[in-house]
Design a protein around this motif. Structure first.
Motif, mmCIF file in Angstrom:
data_model
loop_
_atom_site.group_PDB
_atom_site.id
_atom_site.type_symbol
_atom_site.label_atom_id
_atom_site.label_comp_id
_atom_site.label_asym_id
_atom_site.label_seq_id
_atom_site.Cartn_x
_atom_site.Cartn_y
_atom_site.Cartn_z
ATOM 1 N N THR A 1 0.841 -1.187 0.000
ATOM 2 C CA THR A 1 0.000 0.000 0.000
ATOM 3 C C THR A 1 0.884 1.247 0.000
ATOM 4 O O THR A 1 2.090 1.172 0.216
ATOM 5 N N ARG B 1 1.046 3.506 2.094
ATOM 6 C CA ARG B 1 1.614 3.804 3.416
ATOM 7 C C ARG B 1 2.987 3.168 3.581
ATOM 8 O O ARG B 1 3.825 3.673 4.308
ATOM 9 N N ALA B 2 3.194 2.034 2.897
ATOM 10 C CA ALA B 2 4.459 1.332 3.052
ATOM 11 C C ALA B 2 5.573 2.008 2.269
ATOM 12 O O ALA B 2 6.716 1.649 2.396
ATOM 13 N N ARG C 1 9.141 -4.748 1.934
ATOM 14 C CA ARG C 1 8.621 -4.592 3.304
ATOM 15 C C ARG C 1 9.740 -4.766 4.325
ATOM 16 O O ARG C 1 9.815 -4.031 5.306
ATOM 17 N N VAL D 1 11.951 -1.695 4.378
ATOM 18 C CA VAL D 1 11.310 -0.598 5.110
ATOM 19 C C VAL D 1 11.364 -0.869 6.616
ATOM 20 O O VAL D 1 11.676 0.028 7.415
#
Lengths: 404, 390
Positions: free
Chosen positions: B2, B4-5, B359, B362
Motif C-alpha cells: 500500500t 503507506r508502506a 517490506r 522498510v
C-alpha cells in the motif's frame, strides 16, 4: 463486577488432561479433586445443573472449600476448551476496516460496506480439531509472505448456544493472500495451525467483555519488535448480535468458538517471520504465547510432483529446471505442457521452442549467446549447442576503449 | 503493497538527508589506534567502531580515495556524530578528511600526542562519545518518503539459484524503491563484465552509456595488468556444471539485482550520487570494500544476496542478508535475514518475494536490527583504486 473466574486445562506428565479453577496465574484447584473423574466441561455443566447453581457459583465454592492446589507450569497448558467449530468475525473494528481497505487493490468498498452493514462478516475459521492452544506453534504458509497475528477476544458458546465464557485468540492471517482477492479469504485464514486460543477461559458473567485491553507483543530474536494495544470498547458489534447471526444459519454445535475480529493491525512493513514469538495478553485472561513456524508440509510429501521449470522473463526461449528432469518427461511451463527430449539437470536450461542455428538464446529477457546448431523444443540448452558472443566480443570492449 | 508502506521512519539531518540509524561512530585513522576505538565502543553503549587495518599515508596510491571514503562515513545520515582517533594531530589524513566536511557535521578529533598518551586519549574519546550519545537520544524518527532512501545492493557466494531467486527479487524491490523516487546502487564492476551492454542500453543518456562501457573496460584492463583475467575462467567449471553456459548469462544473473530501471549515473567509489534512480558504482569485487564504499556514498540500507551465507555486516548501515534457497536459511538461521528460496520451490513468484523484500527493507530502515547488527559485524576495508594506467 466480581473478580473474574478463570479455568485452565493442562496435560499431566502421564498424558492425562485435567481441568482446574485458577487461584492465581500458575496455581489451580483441580476439578477432579472435587468431582472425582470429572475432567471435562460437560461434566462440570452436568454437575452444576444438577445442583441448580451456576458454574461461577460452584467455582466460588470450590475455591473457598478445597484446600488442594496444584502448581501448573506454563508449558503444560493446553487450550482451555475443546471447541467443536471455530468461527470468526471480520471488520468489527474501525482500524481493521481501514487496513483491509488499504491493502486491497480493488476492494470495491467491500470492507467499508461490511463494516456499516447489518449483516456482519462471519466466516468459518476451522474445525475445532485444528485449533491449537498456548505454547503451540502457529503456521506460516510457504506460498504467502505477509502473515500477521490477529489478536481477538474469543467467545465460547455452551451446549445451548449461550455465551459461556471468553478466551484469547490468534486468528492468523496471510494478508497478501486476502489482499490479492477477497475470494481467497479461506486460504488466507485457514491453514495448518492458523488458530490458537487460550490460555484461560474466563466465565461469561464474571467479566465485562466490552472493557478488555488486548495487547499484542511480537518478539524477534529476543528483542521486542512490535507492541500494540486496543480495547474491546472499540468493538463495533455486540457479541449477542454476532452470535444471533450464527444461530440464524443452523443449530450451533455445542462448544462453538467465535473470534470477534481484530482491533490491532501491525504496520504494513511488518510480516511474521519463522521463529517470531507472539504474546497476546488480555489481563483478565492471561497471555496466549505462540511461536511462528514456517509450514514445511512434512506430514505428506506432495505426491508425484512434476519437476518445475522456470521461465524467468516472458521473452525467454529457454527455461531453467528447478529439479532433475528425465528424458521424455512431461513438464509444465506456465500454462504450456511439453515433453523433455533430454535429461535436464537441476539449474540447467531447456528449450521452450524450436531454435534455429544462429538464433539468440534469451534468458532474463536478454541475449546470453547464440545457438551453434538447431535446438528443438524440450532439448537441453548448454555449452554443446550455445556459443558466447562475448568470447570474441571482448574485443568490442577494447575497441570501444580505443576509440575514445 | 500500500502507499503507506512507501514511507519509512528516519532521522532527518541538517542537509536534508535521512538516516535509518543514529550512530555515534568511533573512527580510527591508523591501525595502531584501532584497539582504542574498540575500547571506547565497549565502554559506551550506543557507539559503533571499526578497525582499520591499512596504513593511509599521502605516499600511497589511493590516499585521496581513502580520505573521501572516511569523510563519507563521518558525513553520513546514519551517523549522528563521530569521534575520530588519530596518532598525531598533524597526521595529513586528519586534514584531508576533515577539510572536506560541511559545517553541520558533528565530529571531534582525539590525537594521542595532544591527549598525552593512550590512556588519556581513550578517556577523552570516551567522554566525547558519552556526550554525543546523550545528545543523540534527542533525535527522533519521523515519517519520510522512500525518495530519501539509497539502497546498496550486493551479491556474493553466488550459486545456481542466485540469478533465479535472490537477485531478481532484489531487482524487483530495487525497482520499487526507484519508482518511489529513491535510489539503488549497483556495484561490483568486475561482475558487470559481460553485462555492460545491458546496462549501457538502459542508460538514461549517451554519456552515461559511455561511462558504463569505460568503467568496466578500465577495471578489466587493470585486472589483466595485475595478471588476473576475470574472464579466463568465466564461467568457472563449477558454474558450467551448475548450468551456466556463458559469461553473459553469469553476469546477467548478478546484474538483475539492480532491477530494470534506467541507469541514471555512473559514480566512482565512495562518491555521493547526484541523481536519484539506479546508480552504478565502480567498486572491486571484495564484499567488505563494496559495503564501505556504498556506505560512504550515503546509502542507508544494504541488501546482500548470498548462495553460501556470510556473516559480513557494516558498522553504520544495516546489511540485510538474503538467501537464495530455503535450505541455506535453515542451515544458517543467524546469518540470514530473509529467504528468497520459496521461488525455487515454486511457492512464490519473484514479484511476491520482491514486494516482501521491500517490506523488509522498510522495516529495517525503521529500525529493525538485522542479524549482522545483532551479532556486531562491522567489517571494514577501503578500496585503494584500480591503479593508474601505465
Amino acid at each position: 463486577m466480581r473478580e473474574a473466574i478463570k479455568f485452565i486445562r493442562w496435560q499431566t506428565g502421564s498424558g492425562e488432561i485435567r481441568l482446574g479453577v485458577c487461584v492465581c496465574d500458575d496455581r489451580a484447584v483441580p476439578v477432579d479433586a472435587v468431582l472425582p473423574q470429572v475432567t471435562s466441561w460437560e461434566g462440570v455443566l452436568a454437575h452444576c445443573r444438577g445442583q441448580g447453581i451456576s458454574v461461577a457459583e460452584w467455582a466460588d465454592q470450590i475455591l473457598n472449600d478445597t484446600p488442594e492446589r496444584v502448581a501448573v507450569s506454563r508449558e503444560r497448558l493446553i487450550a482451555p476448551v475443546d471447541v467443536s467449530e471455530l468461527w470468526a468475525a471480520g471488520v468489527t473494528y474501525e482500524l481493521s476496516r481501514d487496513a483491509r481497505e488499504a491493502e486491497t487493490i480493488s476492494a470495491l468498498n467491500f470492507y467499508r460496506k461490511v463494516y456499516d452493514a447489518d449483516r456482519p462478516e462471519i466466516f468459518f475459521k476451522c474445525p475445532g480439531t485444528r485449533v491449537v492452544g498456548p505454547g503451540a506453534f502457529v503456521g506460516l504458509r510457504r506460498d504467502a509472505t505477509w502473515h500477521v497475528p490477529e489478536p481477538e477476544l474469543t467467545v465460547i458458546l455452551d451446549d445451548a448456544g449461550q455465551v459461556f465464557g471468553y478466551t484469547g485468540g490468534n486468528d492468523m492471517t496471510a494478508r497478501d493472500v486476502e489482499a490479492d482477492n477477497p475470494l481467497y479469504l479461506p486460504q488466507a485464514k485457514f491453514f495448518h495451525h492458523s488458530a490458537a486460543i487460550g490460555p484461560t477461559l474466563v466465565l461469561a458473567d464474571t467479566v465485562d467483555p466490552y472493557n478488555l485491553t488486548i495487547t499484542l507483543d511480537i518478539w524477534r530474536r529476543g528483542g521486542l519488535h512490535i507492541r500494540q494495544t486496543t480495547s474491546t470498547r472499540y468493538l463495533r458489534r455486540s457479541i449477542a448480535d454476532l452470535v444471533s447471526y450464527m444461530g440464524r444459519a443452523w443449530p450451533l454445535a455445542p462448544w462453538t468458538g467465535l473470534m470477534t475480529g481484530t482491533g490491532i493491525v501491525p504496520p504494513d512493513e511488518f510480516a511474521l517471520e519463522d521463529g517470531d514469538e507472539i504474546d497476546i495478553t488480555i489481563p483478565e485472561i492471561g497471555t496466549l504465547h505462540n511461536r511462528a513456524r514456517l509450514i514445511t508440509s512434512d506430514w505428506a510429501p506432495v505426491p508425484g510432483a512434476i519437476p518445475r521449470v522456470l521461465r524467468i522473463d516472458p521473452r525467454d526461449n529457454v527455461a531453467v529446471a528447478l529439479g532433475e528432469i528425465q528424458k521424455e518427461q512431461r513438464i509444465t511451463v506456465g500454462s504450456v505442457n511439453m515433453v523433455s527430449r533430454d535429461a535436464i539437470p537441476f539449474g540447467h536450461k531447456i528449450a521452450l521452442e524450436d531454435i534455429q542455428a544462429g538464433d539468440w538464446i534469451v534468458k532474463y529477457g536478454e541475449h546470453i549467446g547464440v545457438a551453434s546448431r538447431p535446438i528443438a523444443e524440450g532439448q537441453h540448452v548448454h555449452s554443446h549447442n550455445v556459443e558466447s558472443q562475448r568470447g570474441r566480443g571482448d574485443l568490442l570492449v577494447h575497441q570501444k576503449g580505443e576509440q575514445e | 503493497m500500500t502507499d503507506r508502506a512507501l514511507t519509512f521512519q528516519g532521522y532527518h539531518r541538517a542537509d536534508g538527508r535521512v538516516g535509518t540509524r543514529n550512530h555515534v561512530l568511533i573512527l580510527p585513522l591508523a591501525p595502531a589506534v584501532s584497539s582504542t576505538a574498540s575500547g571506547v565502543q565497549s565502554q559506551v553503549l550506543g557507539t559503533v567502531s571499526v578497525e582499520l587495518h591499512q596504513d593511509i599515508k599521502p605516499t600511497i596510491e589511493g590516499f585521496d580515495l581513502a580520505a573521501r571514503t572516511l569523510a563519507g562515513w563521518v558525513d553520513h545520515p546514519n551517523v549522528y556524530a563521530t569521534v575520530i582517533l588519530a596518532l598525531t594531530a598533524n597526521d595529513p589524513l586528519v586534514d584531508a578528511l576533515t577539510s572536506a566536511l560541511p559545517r553541520h557535521v558533528r565530529y571531534a578529533v582525539v590525537a594521542f600526542d595532544r591527549a598525552m598518551g593512550r590512556i588519556r586519549a581513550q578517556e577523552r574519546a570516551r567522554t566525547l562519545a558519552e556526550e554525543y550519545v546523550a545528545e543523540a537520544q534527542h533525535a527522533t524518527r519521523q515519517s519520510t518518503s522512500l525518495a530519501h532512501l539509497i539502497l546498496a545492493t550486493e551479491c556474493g557466494g553466488s550459486d545456481a539459484c542466485s540469478g533465479l531467486s535472490a537477485n531478481p527479487s532484489l531487482g524487483y524491490a530495487s525497482d520499487l524503491v526507484v519508482k518511489a523516487g529513491g535510489s539503488s546502487i549497483l556495484a561490483e564492476t568486475t561482475e558487470l563484465i559481460g553485462a555492460e551492454r545491458i546496462l549501457a542500453e538502459r542508460a538514461a543518456t549517451e554519456q552515461i552509456a559511455e561511462a558504463v562501457w569505460s568503467t568496466v573496460a578500465h577495471a578489466e584492463k587493470s585486472a589483466m595488468r595485475m595478471g588476473v583475467d576475470f574472464r579466463g575462467g568465466q564461467p568457472a567449471p563449477g558454474n558450467i556444471a551448475g548450468g551456466i553456459t556463458t559469461i553473459e548469462e553469469k553476469s546477467l544473473g548478478c546484474v538483475h539485482k539492480g532491477g530494470t530501471s534506467p541507469v541514471v549515473e555512473v559514480i566512482d567509489y565512495a562518491v555521493r550520487p547526484r541523481q536519484r534512480g539506479l546508480v552504478v558504482m565502480d567498486t572491486p569485487g571484495h564484499d567488505v570494500m563494496q559495503f564501505v564504499g556504498m556506505a560512504a556514498s550515503g546509502s542507508q540500507v544494504a541488501v546482500f544476496t548470498t548462495g553460501r551465507g556470510t556473516p559480513t555486516g557494516a558498522a553504520i548501515i544495516p546489511v540485510i542478508k538474503v538467501s537464495t534457497r530455503t535450505a541455506l536459511k535453515q542451515q544458517l538461521p543467524d546469518l540470514i535475514d530473509f529467504d528468497a528460496g520459496a521461488i525455487i520451490d515454486g511457492y512464490l513468484t519473484v514479484e511476491q518475494v520482491g514486494r516482501a523484500l521491500l517490506r523488509k527493507i522498510v522495516s529495517v530502515a525503521n529500525g529493525e536490527p538485522v542479524v549482522a547488527e545483532r551479532y556486531g559485524h562491522r567489517e571494514f576495508g577501503i578500496f585503494q583504486g584500480w591503479g593508474s594506467e601505465s
